[in-house]
Design an enzyme around this catalytic site. Structure first.
Site, PDB file in Angstrom:
ATOM      1  N   LYS A 157       0.813  -1.211   0.000  1.00 28.06           N
ATOM      2  CA  LYS A 157       0.000   0.000   0.000  1.00 28.06           C
ATOM      3  C   LYS A 157       0.851   1.268   0.000  1.00 28.06           C
ATOM      4  O   LYS A 157       0.349   2.357  -0.303  1.00 28.06           O
ATOM      5  CB  LYS A 157      -0.943  -0.005   1.204  1.00 28.06           C
ATOM      6  CG  LYS A 157      -1.976  -1.136   1.193  1.00 28.06           C
ATOM      7  CD  LYS A 157      -2.904  -1.032   0.016  1.00 28.06           C
ATOM      8  CE  LYS A 157      -3.948  -2.141  -0.005  1.00 28.06           C
ATOM      9  NZ  LYS A 157      -4.952  -2.030   1.061  1.00 28.06           N
ATOM     10  N   SER A 196      -4.706 -12.247   3.880  1.00 27.19           N
ATOM     11  CA  SER A 196      -4.909 -11.950   2.454  1.00 27.19           C
ATOM     12  C   SER A 196      -3.811 -12.576   1.614  1.00 27.19           C
ATOM     13  O   SER A 196      -4.066 -13.086   0.511  1.00 27.19           O
ATOM     14  CB  SER A 196      -4.977 -10.441   2.213  1.00 27.19           C
ATOM     15  OG  SER A 196      -3.811  -9.799   2.692  1.00 27.19           O
TER      16      SER A 196
END
Length: 303
Positions: A38, A263
């Site tokens: 991110k 994830s």
């Protein structure tokens, strides 16, 4: 410090994949400054706002996030001098909130003891929009921000440079879909035959079945089709049960030395499935979304 974003290693797993399956390669995005891919999208969204004039010097940046986007934006905003307001939830790892606060951001938590429910992300979006209006802020609005796609295309270029041959498939857990779209579009420019596999939680199969539900795989499974994901951006969807994602994250740590969150566990489950389908001589690429250090206080590695 901003120049430390990107340029992460690409490694081949040696123990998880069967001998009769395709190679599995993983981009180690925990090597970014905050331990997550991110960082790429945070920098792209802030610099995109600066270039366009939408973000003014000293203006407050506002975002809703499951955690890692928040800490990545906090890192970038701290270095660039922007105040940051983050809306997140107690459904996500506490380490992410604390890291966000460590960089000086103001964090507001929305209670969701059941986990990631279908209405959680919309509630966070609504509160973030209220804050933007209150402070005349700049909404990075990650689900609708096209700048992040360009940020992730750089990850795709790195894969092409590092891999010893063209990839045959790319798998990625879908949240905003920025990573999935940016990387797969970049890879497709060089490998038109690339098989693109979106990954989602089986408990909330919005992409494959059009329905939502409550789950605990952070970073995606928002319960709706992401606005920036086009129908022709993907070739397949693999829905991974959260129990399998958690178990795979633990297995990868013990067998490959790869620590991550659920994830990434979901990514690895999907990559193994695709590798079995493709067979030897092929290459499947996926990402380690973030560092396992962000999940040590929760249930993932407990016991």
């Amino acid at each position: 410090m901003l120049e430390a974003i990107g340029g992460t290693p690409l490694v081949r797993l040696s123990r998880l994949a069967d001998a009769g399956a395709a190679e599995i390669w993983v981009k180690l995005e925990s090597s970014n400054p905050t331990g997550s891919y991110k960082d790429r999208m945070a920098l792209a969204m802030i610099e995109g706002g600066e270039r366009s004039g939408r973000l003014s010097p000293g203006q407050t940046v506002v975002e809703y996030t499951g955690g890692s986007t928040g800490s990545s934006l906090a890192f970038v905003c701290a270095l660039k001098g922007y105040p940051l307001r983050i809306v997140t939830s107690d459904a996500f790892a506490v380490e992410k909130t604390r890291l966000t606060q460590a960089f000086g951001a103001e964090v507001e938590l929305i209670a969701s003891p059941e986990g990631i429910t279908p209405d959680l992300i919309p509630r966070m979006m609504e509160r973030a929009a209220e804050i933007v209006a209150e402070v005349d802020g700049f909404a990075t609005d990650q689900f609708r921000n096209t700048d992040m796609i360009e940020g992730y295309r750089g990850l795709g270029r790195e894969i092409l440079e590092q891999l010893d041959g063209p990839p045959d498939a790319f798998c990625a857990y879908v949240g905003t879909a920025g990573c999935f779209v940016g990387v797969s579009r970049e890879l497709r420019t060089a490998v038109p035959s690339l098989h693109r596999v979106a990954v989602e939680p089986a408990e909330s199969p919005a992409l494959s079945e059009g329905r939502s539900g409550t789950h605990h795989i952070e970073g995606g499974g928002a319960g709706f089709w992401p606005p920036l994901l086009e129908q022709d951006d993907l070739d397949d969807v693999i829905a991974v049960p959260e129990a399998e994602a958690f178990a795979m994250a633990r297995r990868a740590a013990r067998e490959e030395g790869l620590t991550s969150g659920p994830s990434t566990g979901a990514n690895l489950v999907a990559a193994l499935t695709v590798a079995q389908r493709l067979g030897p001589g092929k290459r499947v690429v996926t990402t380690q979304v973030d560092s396992g250090l962000k999940y040590l206080a929760g249930d993932l590695y407990a016991g």
